[in-house]
Structure formats: structure tokens, C-alpha cells
Write a protein that holds these residues in place. Structure first.
Motif, PDB file in Angstrom:
ATOM      1  N   HIS A  62       2.566  85.177  53.412  1.00 18.72           N
ATOM      2  CA  HIS A  62       3.389  85.556  52.267  1.00 18.72           C
ATOM      3  C   HIS A  62       2.707  85.212  50.953  1.00 18.72           C
ATOM      4  O   HIS A  62       1.855  84.338  50.897  1.00 18.72           O
ATOM      5  N   VAL A  63       3.147  85.910  49.894  1.00 14.43           N
ATOM      6  CA  VAL A  63       2.586  85.678  48.558  1.00 14.43           C
ATOM      7  C   VAL A  63       3.610  84.925  47.720  1.00 14.43           C
ATOM      8  O   VAL A  63       4.797  85.242  47.753  1.00 14.43           O
ATOM      9  N   LEU A  64       3.117  83.914  47.007  1.00 10.82           N
ATOM     10  CA  LEU A  64       3.981  83.080  46.170  1.00 10.82           C
ATOM     11  C   LEU A  64       4.008  83.684  44.770  1.00 10.82           C
ATOM     12  O   LEU A  64       2.976  83.725  44.096  1.00 10.82           O
ATOM     13  N   ASN A  65       5.171  84.156  44.309  1.00 11.19           N
ATOM     14  CA  ASN A  65       5.191  84.778  42.987  1.00 11.19           C
ATOM     15  C   ASN A  65       5.348  83.743  41.875  1.00 11.19           C
ATOM     16  O   ASN A  65       5.553  82.551  42.142  1.00 11.19           O
ATOM     17  N   ASP A  66       5.256  84.193  40.603  1.00 11.95           N
ATOM     18  CA  ASP A  66       5.270  83.275  39.451  1.00 11.95           C
ATOM     19  C   ASP A  66       6.512  82.390  39.432  1.00 11.95           C
ATOM     20  O   ASP A  66       6.420  81.178  39.265  1.00 11.95           O
ATOM     21  N   ALA A  67       7.671  83.038  39.567  1.00  9.36           N
ATOM     22  CA  ALA A  67       8.934  82.293  39.454  1.00  9.36           C
ATOM     23  C   ALA A  67       9.034  81.267  40.580  1.00  9.36           C
ATOM     24  O   ALA A  67       9.472  80.130  40.363  1.00  9.36           O
ATOM     25  N   GLU A  68       8.589  81.640  41.776  1.00  8.17           N
ATOM     26  CA  GLU A  68       8.668  80.716  42.908  1.00  8.17           C
ATOM     27  C   GLU A  68       7.710  79.542  42.699  1.00  8.17           C
ATOM     28  O   GLU A  68       8.065  78.392  42.964  1.00  8.17           O
ATOM     29  N   PHE A  69       6.510  79.829  42.190  1.00 10.80           N
ATOM     30  CA  PHE A  69       5.567  78.738  41.948  1.00 10.80           C
ATOM     31  C   PHE A  69       6.131  77.772  40.897  1.00 10.80           C
ATOM     32  O   PHE A  69       6.068  76.554  41.063  1.00 10.80           O
TER      33      PHE A  69
END
Ligand SMILES: C[S@@+](CC[C@H](N)C(=O)[O-])C[C@H]1O[C@@H](n2cnc3c(N)ncnc32)[C@H](O)[C@@H]1O
Length: 285
Positions: free
Chosen positions: A14-21
Motif C-alpha cells: 500500500h501507498v501512504l498518502n500525505d494526510a496519513e503520513f
């Protein structure tokens, strides 16, 4: 366009998006004092993939939701994924030489021979069991009453499970001298072949407990020595300052604080005086 949490085609990752990071970074700072800049993003994404799989989650969005809803349940595993558990027996051996020289004196001086040592951030147990070897050896030579214990705490559940087991590979006990290996380790057989178990006497001296250093400490008595080595390196300045204040309050007068080789109280606390290589004495007031 914002990147959405999605599995990279064909990889199942999975890819970690900006808001999640941003959420995960703020979460780990608030709950563990650990700072995590943008440069840690790839590392975090990689390390958390395994956690997503273990929990059967569909992406980082679900993981953030789980942390939001029940922070205490996942905190330990999350913190383990973002910090390192690297440790070794007799790491920074000068600390153990110092203690070996002091302990006989402390045992005589302290009423009832009461000695309390705290390994704060004990990881998989190598540090508290190294302490236990030195303490057990001092106790053998001591004549008179004694009541000595080592408290070993960490927030990583996996590390604590290893510390409780006290079973290590040959490679992991490399830092232990020949004589101590013979004395303080039992060679495993059957399914434990090639493994070494710490002697029950060492386990008797060590109490392994979960504890997040940023939360309340249930311990009542004061410590003669606190080892908090290679832990605060990840903490932001206010967290370090507060922690050193609390260590000061948890130590006996002239109790000793041991930090890791790249850590220092300089500019963070005036409550300690340097008495050896990253060894501090609680200033009496
Ligand atoms: C690099 S290891 C150091 C182990 C050992 N003290 C040594 O020097 O070899 C750092 C340990 O600190 C623990 N840790 C990090 N943040 C913590 C916190 N807020 N409370 C308790 N333990 C923490 C990690 O889980 C990890 O096991």
C-alpha cells in the motif's frame, strides 16, 4: 492530485498518502515522543506493510482509523515499527565495568542491601540481563543482607516477549565473554538447539514490564541507577527535558543515570553532573 491509499499493482503493498503520513507522524510524537520527519516516510510505509497484513487491513486509511479509535491497543506495535530495537549484551561495556566497581560498595551502604536498577527501554532483554550478570556476581561476593532487583521496561510487546523468554542465538551472545557464557547461559536442546537460555538466577533478578516512558510510572521506590540508553535519541527536546526531570525525581540522592553514546543531558537538564562516559550523577540539592 492527492495520492490515495491503494495497493501498488501486483505487489499487494500500500501507498501512504500525505494526510496519513501527517497523522501517523503526529500520533507517534504525541504518544511516544518520537519525532518522524518526511525523510522517514518510505521507511514507515515499508515497515507498516507487515502490520497491515497481520491485521488484515485494506490500506493506511484503515490503520489510521484503528489508531484513532483505540490508540492504546495498537500503540506498542506501531511504536515498534517506527523505532529500532537494536541492542546487544554488554553494549557500551564501560557502563557495566563502572557498575561492577560500584555495586559492592552500594550493597554495603544501602540499608538492607537494597539496590534497584531500571533498564528503561530494555528492548529484547540484552541490557537487563547484562546488568543481572554484573549484579549476580556482586551479590555472590557480598556478605550481609541484600535485596536487589532490576526493572526492565519497554513499550514494544514483541521486544518484551523476547526479554521475558531470555533465549538468544549464538550470534546474539557474541558480546558475552567465554567465562560468563559458561556461567550464565544454558545451551538449548531439541527445538532450542543452537539457542542459549539465560540462567534462571538472572531471570530471578529481572522484572520485565510494559511501560511507555511518556505515561505515568507506577513504581514507588527510588532507583540507584537508571539506564536509558539509545532511547531518547528519537525524542524531541521538550520530551527529553521532561523525561530527565522525571528520572531525577525517580533516583536516590547521587543515583546514577546512564545514557547512550550519542546522548547527553547537556542543555536539557542541570540536575546531573557528568562522572564518566555518558554516566551522570544526580546532583544533591
Ligand atoms: C535502540 S533500543 C535500545 C535498547 C537498549 N537500551 C540498548 O541501548 O541497547 C530502543 C528501545 O526504546 C524503546 N522505546 C522507544 N520509545 C519508547 C517509549 N516512549 N517508552 C518506552 N520505550 C520506548 C523501543 O521500543 C526500543 O526497544
Amino acid at each position: 492530485m492527492a495520492v490515495v491509499a491503494a495497493a501498488a499493482p501486483g505487489t499487494g503493498s500500500h501507498v501512504l498518502n500525505d494526510a496519513e503520513f501527517r497523522f501517523l507522524s503526529a500520533f507517534v510524537t504525541r504518544h511516544c515522543g518520537i519525532t518522524m520527519g518526511e525523510h522517514k516516510r518510505q521507511m514507515l510505509q515499508g515497515r507498516l506493510q507487515r502490520r497491515l497484513r497481520a491485521l488484515g487491513l485494506d490500506g493506511f486509511g484503515d490503520y489510521c482509523e484503528l489508531l484513532r479509535q483505540d490508540p492504546d491497543r495498537e500503540l506498542g506495535e506501531f511504536a515498534s515499527a517506527v523505532s529500532t530495537n537494536v541492542t546487544a549484551f554488554f553494549r557500551e561495556s564501560h557502563h557495566f565495568d563502572y557498575l561492577a566497581a560500584q555495586l559492592p560498595k552500594w550493597l554495603v551502604q544501602r540499608p538492607g542491601g537494597r539496590i534497584r536498577i531500571w533498564s528503561a527501554g530494555c528492548s529484547t532483554g540484552e541490557e537487563p540481563y547484562s546488568l543481572a550478570m554484573v549484579l549476580a556476581e556482586a551479590l555472590e561476593k557480598h556478605r550481609g543482607p541484600a535485596d536487589a532487583l532490576i526493572l526492565a521496561t519497554d513499550l514494544s510487546p514483541a521486544a518484551l516477549a523476547d526479554a521475558r523468554d531470555g533465549v538468544y542465538s549464538l550470534q546474539r551472545i557474541e558480546g558475552v565473554g567465554e567465562e560468563r557464557r559458561r556461567r550464565w547461559f544454558q545451551r538449548g536442546g531439541g527445538t532450542q538447539a543452537g539457542k542459549f537460555r539465560v540462567h534462571p538466577r538472572l531471570q530471578e533478578l529481572v522484572r520485565v514490564r510494559p511501560l511507555n516512558l511518556l505515561e505515568a510510572w507506577p513504581m514507588q521506590g527510588k532507583f540507584d541507577a537508571i539506564l536509558c540508553r539509545n532511547v531518547v535519541i528519537y525524542f524531541d527536546t521538550p520530551t527529553k527535558q521532561r523525561l530527565f526531570e522525571r528520572f531525577d525525581a525517580a533516583l536516590q540522592p547521587h543515583g546514577k543515570l546512564f545514557l547512550g553514546h550519542s546522548e547527553s543531558v547537556n542543555g536539557l537538564s542541570d540536575r546531573f553532573a557528568l562522572v564518566g562516559r555518558t554516566i551522570y550523577d544526580k546532583r544533591s540539592r
